[in-house]
Design a protein around this motif. Structure first.
Motif, short mmCIF file in Angstrom:
data_model
loop_
_atom_site.label_atom_id
_atom_site.label_comp_id
_atom_site.label_asym_id
_atom_site.label_seq_id
_atom_site.Cartn_x
_atom_site.Cartn_y
_atom_site.Cartn_z
N CYS A 165 17.39 53.79 -29.45
CA CYS A 165 16.60 52.64 -29.02
C CYS A 165 15.77 52.11 -30.19
O CYS A 165 15.68 52.76 -31.22
CB CYS A 165 15.73 53.02 -27.81
N CYS A 212 9.38 55.58 -22.64
CA CYS A 212 9.48 55.38 -24.10
C CYS A 212 8.74 54.13 -24.53
O CYS A 212 8.14 54.08 -25.61
CB CYS A 212 10.95 55.31 -24.50
N ASN A 219 14.58 56.59 -30.56
CA ASN A 219 14.87 57.73 -29.68
C ASN A 219 16.34 57.68 -29.21
O ASN A 219 16.88 56.59 -29.00
CB ASN A 219 13.96 57.70 -28.45
N CYS A 227 10.09 51.23 -25.14
CA CYS A 227 10.84 50.39 -26.07
C CYS A 227 11.31 49.10 -25.39
O CYS A 227 11.84 48.20 -26.03
CB CYS A 227 12.03 51.15 -26.65
N CYS A 235 17.43 54.31 -21.86
CA CYS A 235 16.25 54.96 -22.45
C CYS A 235 15.18 54.97 -21.36
O CYS A 235 15.07 54.04 -20.57
CB CYS A 235 15.75 54.19 -23.68
ZN LIG Z 1 13.33 53.98 -26.17
#
Ligand SMILES: [Zn+2]
Ligand SMILES: [Zn+2]
Length: 487
Positions: A359, A385, A363, A387, A381
């Motif tokens: 990502c 996270c 990650n 993101c 993801c």
């Molecule tokens: Zn992520």
């Protein structure tokens, strides 16, 4: 003259009669040998080889007895030569009897060579001419514990391109008669006994192994330069083993002279049974050998369909994935990591060197199922996270058709992958059996023809032994027939 068929029942009668009259005993340890040859009808070899015999001359030895004797030799004392085998039969009459020979009339060693040569459909016992340009370069050493270097992706790619654009090319090989015999008489029986796995969707494994024939290559000059005082020249030389050259044996960590034996085996076989052998010169790389071997095998194997092929990281080259995919075989190949760089995609997601999407925060994304209708794998993801602002986190799709190596149909490292891939070592066990139990490298042959005979002979022994093990209870009932002769 053409050989006359001796029915298997006649062979059985002769065995019992000779045991009785010769007052010969069978030690219990040798019981499986008696069971194997008593139960296995090898008489079809007589019809199979009809065309290889001339209509003139004296009546030849019974081909089934010759074959039994050669196989018995490989099963009992493969470390000695065929000349010594004849002495062994004189000392150990039970071996002569099980072969099907009269005790007072054993064949000579040249009879064995004449017989084995009939399985070869080449005009010479070698593939290449003896006269060759002087060899110079030595092959590269592999790293310790590693096999020959994987430095030939360009060569493999060109070879695969050529093969895929010439699907009609299927040259006759000098070893084809041996494979035909092996397939019709032995593979077919193992298949019907269920010993090869699921024949309609076969899993195969492939691997190469060094076959040492001598420490140094032997050659003679074709010129008189040396006599004229010229010590270094580039004239052709006559090689005694023209199909062999020098290669690097990584397990023994030394150069050797001989062949590179590439073997395809039935990976789901409980007995690690071999399917197709191919001899290449020692310097040949695993990847190149696989491409040639698997193409030949696909063209010749008629008993079933190959569904999966399991290969080690030395085969991790895009062209090999493409070749297998074209044959409708799913490749299972370990990654041979090349560098540590991530690959950019059109979006903010990158792909790691092991084929896992990363990502924007770097990650690893997690696999989230396979969408069959779109033929794509979904990755996700976690929302934690941060993101992505999407409610369930960032999603990304990978397509096998974009890159079969990075995005295989079965997710590399998944439980399913591991379960299938762990059977790959069956080909290593099969190769080991041939080299250690059956002393493959103890053959002191100069010709590729005899080396092929030895390999196929050993493969036949592996199959026959598996027939015994898989029907042991039933076959051991025969001991009643042999009871008076068991010591
Ligand atoms: Zn992520
Ligand atoms: Zn010269």
């Amino acid at each position: 003259m053409k050989p006359i068929l001796v029915p298997h029942s006649q062979y059985q009668d002769v065995v019992l009669r000779q045991l009785q009259e010769g007052n010969v005993f069978l030690i219990r340890k040798d019981w499986p040998l008696a069971a194997i040859f008593w139960m296995t009808d090898l008489s079809p070899v007589t019809d199979f080889l009809q065309d290889a015999y001339s209509t003139r001359g004296p009546l030849p030895r019974d081909p089934a007895s010759m074959l039994r004797s050669y196989l018995l030799f490989l099963m009992t004392c493969p470390q000695v030569g065929l000349t010594e085998w004849i002495n062994v039969m004189k000392r150990t009459p039970i071996y002569a009897i099980l072969s099907g020979f009269p005790l007072d009339d054993l064949p000579g060693v040249s009879t064995f060579y004449d017989f084995l040569a009939r399985f070869w459909n080449g005009s010479t016992p070698h593939w290449r001419p003896k006269r060759q340009p002087k060899r110079k370069r030595k092959t590269k050493r592999g790293k310790k514990g590693e096999k020959a270097p994987t430095a030939t992706p360009g060569r493999i790619k060109r070879l695969v391109q050529w093969i895929l654009s010439h699907p009609e090319k299927n040259p006759v090989l000098p070893s084809d008669r041996l494979f035909d015999f092996f397939q019709t008489q032995f593979l077919s029986t193992s298949a019907s006994l269920g010993l090869l796995g699921d024949i309609s969707a076969l899993t195969t494994a492939g691997d190469g192994t060094p076959l040492v024939t001598s420490v140094y290559p032997r050659s003679k000059p074709t010129c008189d330069c040396r006599a004229r005082g010229i010590l270094v020249c580039n004239h052709p030389r006559l090689y005694s083993q023209p199909d062999c050259d020098s290669g690097w044996d990584s397990a023994r960590e030394r150069y050797f002279n001989g062949y590179h034996l590439y073997m395809i085996s039935a990976a789901d076989s409980p007995h690690d049974l071999p399917l197709y052998p191919r001899l290449q010169s020692a310097s040949q790389h695993d990847g190149v050998s696989l491409v040639l071997s698997t193409t030949e095998f696909q063209q010749r194997f008629t008993l079933g369909t190959v569904d999966k092929m399991l290969l080690d990281a030395a085969h991790d080259t895009e062209a090999i994935y493409k070749l297998l995919d074209t044959h409708h075989i799913e490749p299972f190949i370990d990654l041979n990591p090349r560098g540590t760089k991530n690959t950019a995609t059109g979006s903010e997601v990158k792909i790691s060197p092991t084929g896992i999407p990363l990502c924007p925060k770097g990650n690893e994304m997690r696999p989230n199922g396979f969408d069959k209708s779109q033929n794509r794998r979904k990755w996700r993801c976690s929302p934690a996270c941060g993101c992505s602002s999407a409610k369930y986190g960032l999603t990304y799709h990978t397509f096998s058709r974009d890159n079969l190596r990075m995005f295989p149909k079965t997710l590399r490292g998944s439980e399913k992958w591991k379960l299938i891939y762990k059977r790959r070592t069956s080909v290593e066990r099969s190769n080991k059996r041939e080299k250690i139990d059956y002393k493959l490298e103890s053959g002191r042959h100069l010709s590729t023809m005899m080396w092929y005979n030895r390999i196929y002979g050993i493969m036949i022994c592996q199959h026959m032994h598996a027939w015994y093990l898989s029907q042991k209870e039933e076959w051991d009932l025969l001991k009643t027939v042999f009871r008076p002769f068991l010591a």
